[in-house]
Structure formats: C-alpha cells, structure tokens
Design an enzyme around this catalytic site. Sequence first.
Site, PDB file in Angstrom:
ATOM      1  N   GLY A  87       0.836  -1.204   0.000  1.00  0.00           N
ATOM      2  CA  GLY A  87       0.000   0.000   0.000  1.00  0.00           C
ATOM      3  C   GLY A  87       0.865   1.245   0.000  1.00  0.00           C
ATOM      4  O   GLY A  87       1.308   1.707  -1.056  1.00  0.00           O
ATOM      5  N   SER A  88       1.154   1.768   1.200  1.00  0.00           N
ATOM      6  CA  SER A  88       2.023   2.955   1.281  1.00  0.00           C
ATOM      7  C   SER A  88       3.395   2.660   0.670  1.00  0.00           C
ATOM      8  O   SER A  88       4.020   3.537   0.079  1.00  0.00           O
ATOM      9  CB  SER A  88       2.179   3.390   2.744  1.00  0.00           C
ATOM     10  N   LEU A 124       0.082  15.323 -10.075  1.00  0.00           N
ATOM     11  CA  LEU A 124      -1.111  15.914 -10.706  1.00  0.00           C
ATOM     12  C   LEU A 124      -2.375  15.325 -10.094  1.00  0.00           C
ATOM     13  O   LEU A 124      -3.366  16.025  -9.890  1.00  0.00           O
ATOM     14  CB  LEU A 124      -1.088  15.689 -12.219  1.00  0.00           C
ATOM     15  N   GLU A 125      -2.342  14.008  -9.800  1.00  0.00           N
ATOM     16  CA  GLU A 125      -3.503  13.378  -9.174  1.00  0.00           C
ATOM     17  C   GLU A 125      -3.805  14.074  -7.838  1.00  0.00           C
ATOM     18  O   GLU A 125      -4.950  14.399  -7.539  1.00  0.00           O
ATOM     19  CB  GLU A 125      -3.255  11.884  -8.940  1.00  0.00           C
ATOM     20  N   THR A 158      -1.704   8.247   1.864  1.00  0.00           N
ATOM     21  CA  THR A 158      -2.367   8.649   3.118  1.00  0.00           C
ATOM     22  C   THR A 158      -1.822  10.006   3.612  1.00  0.00           C
ATOM     23  O   THR A 158      -0.793  10.491   3.123  1.00  0.00           O
ATOM     24  CB  THR A 158      -2.111   7.601   4.215  1.00  0.00           C
TER      25      THR A 158
HETATM   26  C1  LIG Z   1     -11.596   4.140  -2.393  1.00  0.00           C
HETATM   27  C2  LIG Z   1     -10.163   3.851  -2.713  1.00  0.00           C
HETATM   28  C3  LIG Z   1      -9.743   3.915  -4.039  1.00  0.00           C
HETATM   29  C4  LIG Z   1      -8.419   3.616  -4.363  1.00  0.00           C
HETATM   30  N1  LIG Z   1      -8.038   3.630  -5.696  1.00  0.00           N
HETATM   31  C5  LIG Z   1      -6.790   3.200  -6.026  1.00  0.00           C
HETATM   32  C6  LIG Z   1      -6.409   3.058  -7.404  1.00  0.00           C
HETATM   33  O1  LIG Z   1      -7.173   3.346  -8.338  1.00  0.00           O
HETATM   34  N2  LIG Z   1      -5.173   2.593  -7.684  1.00  0.00           N
HETATM   35  C7  LIG Z   1      -4.292   2.256  -6.716  1.00  0.00           C
HETATM   36  O2  LIG Z   1      -3.194   1.845  -7.036  1.00  0.00           O
HETATM   37  N3  LIG Z   1      -4.620   2.366  -5.402  1.00  0.00           N
HETATM   38  C8  LIG Z   1      -5.842   2.824  -5.037  1.00  0.00           C
HETATM   39  N4  LIG Z   1      -6.204   2.914  -3.693  1.00  0.00           N
HETATM   40  C9  LIG Z   1      -5.250   2.483  -2.682  1.00  0.00           C
HETATM   41  C10 LIG Z   1      -4.681   3.597  -1.825  1.00  0.00           C
HETATM   42  O3  LIG Z   1      -3.746   4.345  -2.553  1.00  0.00           O
HETATM   43  C11 LIG Z   1      -4.090   2.916  -0.580  1.00  0.00           C
HETATM   44  O4  LIG Z   1      -5.187   2.440   0.199  1.00  0.00           O
HETATM   45  C12 LIG Z   1      -3.203   3.836   0.231  1.00  0.00           C
HETATM   46  O5  LIG Z   1      -2.041   4.170  -0.488  1.00  0.00           O
HETATM   47  C13 LIG Z   1      -2.806   3.217   1.566  1.00  0.00           C
HETATM   48  O6  LIG Z   1      -2.361   1.912   1.438  1.00  0.00           O
HETATM   49  P1  LIG Z   1      -2.956   0.764   2.405  1.00  0.00           P
HETATM   50  O7  LIG Z   1      -4.442   0.846   2.311  1.00  0.00           O
HETATM   51  O8  LIG Z   1      -2.320  -0.527   2.055  1.00  0.00           O
HETATM   52  O9  LIG Z   1      -2.544   1.196   3.845  1.00  0.00           O
HETATM   53  P2  LIG Z   1      -1.098   0.933   4.618  1.00  0.00           P
HETATM   54  O10 LIG Z   1      -0.009   1.307   3.704  1.00  0.00           O
HETATM   55  O11 LIG Z   1      -1.177  -0.486   5.087  1.00  0.00           O
HETATM   56  O12 LIG Z   1      -1.227   1.943   5.778  1.00  0.00           O
HETATM   57  C14 LIG Z   1      -1.935   1.697   7.007  1.00  0.00           C
HETATM   58  C15 LIG Z   1      -1.625   2.856   7.960  1.00  0.00           C
HETATM   59  O13 LIG Z   1      -0.210   2.900   8.252  1.00  0.00           O
HETATM   60  C16 LIG Z   1       0.301   4.181   7.923  1.00  0.00           C
HETATM   61  N5  LIG Z   1       1.666   4.079   7.438  1.00  0.00           N
HETATM   62  C17 LIG Z   1       2.152   3.237   6.497  1.00  0.00           C
HETATM   63  N6  LIG Z   1       3.452   3.467   6.290  1.00  0.00           N
HETATM   64  C18 LIG Z   1       3.818   4.478   7.120  1.00  0.00           C
HETATM   65  C19 LIG Z   1       5.027   5.175   7.392  1.00  0.00           C
HETATM   66  N7  LIG Z   1       6.174   4.897   6.748  1.00  0.00           N
HETATM   67  N8  LIG Z   1       5.021   6.160   8.322  1.00  0.00           N
HETATM   68  C20 LIG Z   1       3.869   6.472   8.980  1.00  0.00           C
HETATM   69  N9  LIG Z   1       2.698   5.853   8.781  1.00  0.00           N
HETATM   70  C21 LIG Z   1       2.659   4.870   7.857  1.00  0.00           C
HETATM   71  C22 LIG Z   1      -0.637   4.723   6.858  1.00  0.00           C
HETATM   72  O14 LIG Z   1      -0.549   6.139   6.732  1.00  0.00           O
HETATM   73  C23 LIG Z   1      -1.980   4.237   7.353  1.00  0.00           C
HETATM   74  O15 LIG Z   1      -2.444   5.093   8.355  1.00  0.00           O
HETATM   75  C24 LIG Z   1      -7.514   3.258  -3.339  1.00  0.00           C
HETATM   76  C25 LIG Z   1      -7.945   3.202  -2.007  1.00  0.00           C
HETATM   77  C26 LIG Z   1      -9.248   3.493  -1.690  1.00  0.00           C
HETATM   78  C27 LIG Z   1      -9.679   3.409  -0.245  1.00  0.00           C
END
Ligand SMILES: Cc1cc2nc3c(=O)[nH]c(=O)nc-3n(C[C@H](O)[C@H](O)[C@H](O)COP(=O)(O)OP(=O)(O)OC[C@H]3O[C@@H](n4cnc5c(N)ncnc54)[C@H](O)[C@@H]3O)c2cc1C
Length: 265
Positions: free
Chosen positions: A7-8, A118-119, A249
């Site tokens: 994710g992140s 840009l996003e 995030t």
């Molecule tokens: C409705 C929706 C649409 C989306 N559309 C797309 C899309 O079209 N394409 C796509 O690729 N993705 C998409 N996403 C994914 C979105 O980009 C991810 O959900 C987001 O980047 C977070 O990843 P994660 O959910 O795995 O959370 P995690 O990365 O697991 O994070 C969980 C928590 O830990 C925190 N955290 C993680 N790493 C750190 C760090 N180093 N320091 C401090 N805090 C940290 C985060 O901020 C968060 O609070 C979408 C998500 C949603 C909910």
Amino acid sequence: MTEPGAGSDALGSMRTTARKDGDHYVLNGSKIFITNGPIADIVLVYAKTSPEKGAKGISAFIVETDTPGFKVAQKLNKMGFRGSPTGELVFEDCRVPAKNMVGKPDGGVAVTMSGLDLERAIVCFNAMGIARRALEISIDYAKTRQQFGKPIASFQMVQAMLAEMYTEIEAARSLSLRTAAMCEGLEEGEGGRGEIHKLTAAAIFKAAAATSFVLDRAVQIHGGSGYMRDTEVNRLYRTGRVLEVGAGTQEVRKLIISGELLKNI
Ligand SMILES: Cc1cc2nc3c(=O)[nH]c(=O)nc-3n(C[C@H](O)[C@H](O)[C@H](O)COP(=O)(O)OP(=O)(O)OC[C@H]3O[C@@H](n4cnc5c(N)ncnc54)[C@H](O)[C@@H]3O)c2cc1C
C-alpha cells in the site's frame, strides 16, 4: 499500483511480475482497491520486470481487460464514493504485447511519479466540492431547524461551527488554487520531486484535513439526522473520509513534504 501487501510502500513491496517472453510480457499477480477496475476496458498496471532491482525494476503496462488471464476477482463494498466501483484485479499468465509498455523497461517509477503529483492536485478539488456542499447544506439546515423556539442558526455555538467551516474551506481552497496554477505548464518528467512534489502533497494534505473537519461539524449541526444513512450530509461524511487515505495517506503526504524540506541535510 496497490496490492494486498503493498500500500504505502507500493513500489518497494510490489509482488506482481512481468516476465519477457518473445514479443510479449507475461503478467502474474493481483492489485487491490483499484478505482473503476471492475468496469474498466483498459488498465494501467505496474509490475516488476527486474525484481532483483526492487523499486527500480518496475515497468508500466497498458492492459486491455478482455485479455485472457485478466480477471476482476471482486467488487469491494465501500462506505462511500459508491458511484465509482472499486475492485481487486488478478493477472494469471496474462500475455501483454511488449509494445503496450508505457515508458522504458524498468522505467515504471518515472511513469507513476509523472502522474501522482497531478492526481494529488486534482483530488484537492474533489475535497473542496464535498466540503463546500457540506457547508451549504449546513447553513440551510441551521436556518430552518428550530429548537427552543428559534432557528438553531441563532445560537452562537452553531454560528461558530459555520464560521470555522468556512475558514477551513477558504484556507484549503486558496492553497489548492495556487497549487493548480503551478501545475499548469508542468513538463513531462518534472513531477515527483522538488517544489511541485512538496506543494501538491501539502495541498491535498490541507484539503483532506479541512474536508474532514468540515464534514464532522456538518454532521454535528444536523444532529441525529446527520447520523442517518439516507441524509445527504451522511453520504458526504462517508464519502469524504477517503480523502485522508486514497492517493497516498495523510502520513505519506507528510513524509513527502518533510522529505523535500530536509533533502540536503
Ligand atoms: C476508495 C479507494 C480507491 C483507491 N483507488 C486506487 C487506485 O485506483 N489505484 C491504486 O493503485 N490504489 C488505489 N487505492 C489504494 C490507496 O492508494 C491505498 O489504500 C493507500 O495508499 C494506503 O495503502 P494501504 O491501504 O495498504 O494502507 P497501509 O499502507 O497499510 O497503511 C496503514 C496505515 O499505516 C500508515 N503508514 C504506512 N506506512 C507508514 C510510514 N512509513 N510512516 C507512517 N505511517 C505509515 C498509513 O498512513 C496508514 O495510516 C484506493 C484506495 C481506496 C480506499
């Protein structure tokens, strides 16, 4: 880009692979939370072409969703933004013509970086639309809802909430507009670093935080009816929450801003 385990840290933890086979690449892996994935005709997908190079071994591909080996595993049940379906996509030995690669082999990071700033700038205006509508309906409600024989708008504590909502929106809107102006004329490859990287992260950080603040107060002004699922303010509240999560995030946005501020230390 996002995967169940990435994710992140989407680039570093990515597990989807693309193996070269003649004039094709064979994709294997899965992607999660993909906006409009369940209805897309075409997707832009990132996969590791050189897994040993980590984040530097990623390439971007255009995949037509009628290609054998592509499948929508599930449409997810979201709390808001329900007009746009979000899903899990699976690639199983999905053969994609090599000419569908976007950018250079192992050049996926540059492709994603060219779009993410840009996003973030664009998403600011999703946030502002939601927040402005929440203020509008809160003002209407405050003027019409009567308690203690008067409209609730006559109570100073309600007036204070409206004033704070307005101020948060205008502060975020000014930064969003300044950022949008800076994005105009941005050359390909200029995103992902420097001033624009920092400013777009700051703008969406502020816009998302302001929107959450405004939505929270909007529900408060609506009292019990704000908690009811069928009201507009409740729909806005559920929808707006994602702005602190999607497109990176709030925490990731702060990492970007501080990373740029502290770059040369
Ligand atoms: C409705 C929706 C649409 C989306 N559309 C797309 C899309 O079209 N394409 C796509 O690729 N993705 C998409 N996403 C994914 C979105 O980009 C991810 O959900 C987001 O980047 C977070 O990843 P994660 O959910 O795995 O959370 P995690 O990365 O697991 O994070 C969980 C928590 O830990 C925190 N955290 C993680 N790493 C750190 C760090 N180093 N320091 C401090 N805090 C940290 C985060 O901020 C968060 O609070 C979408 C998500 C949603 C909910």
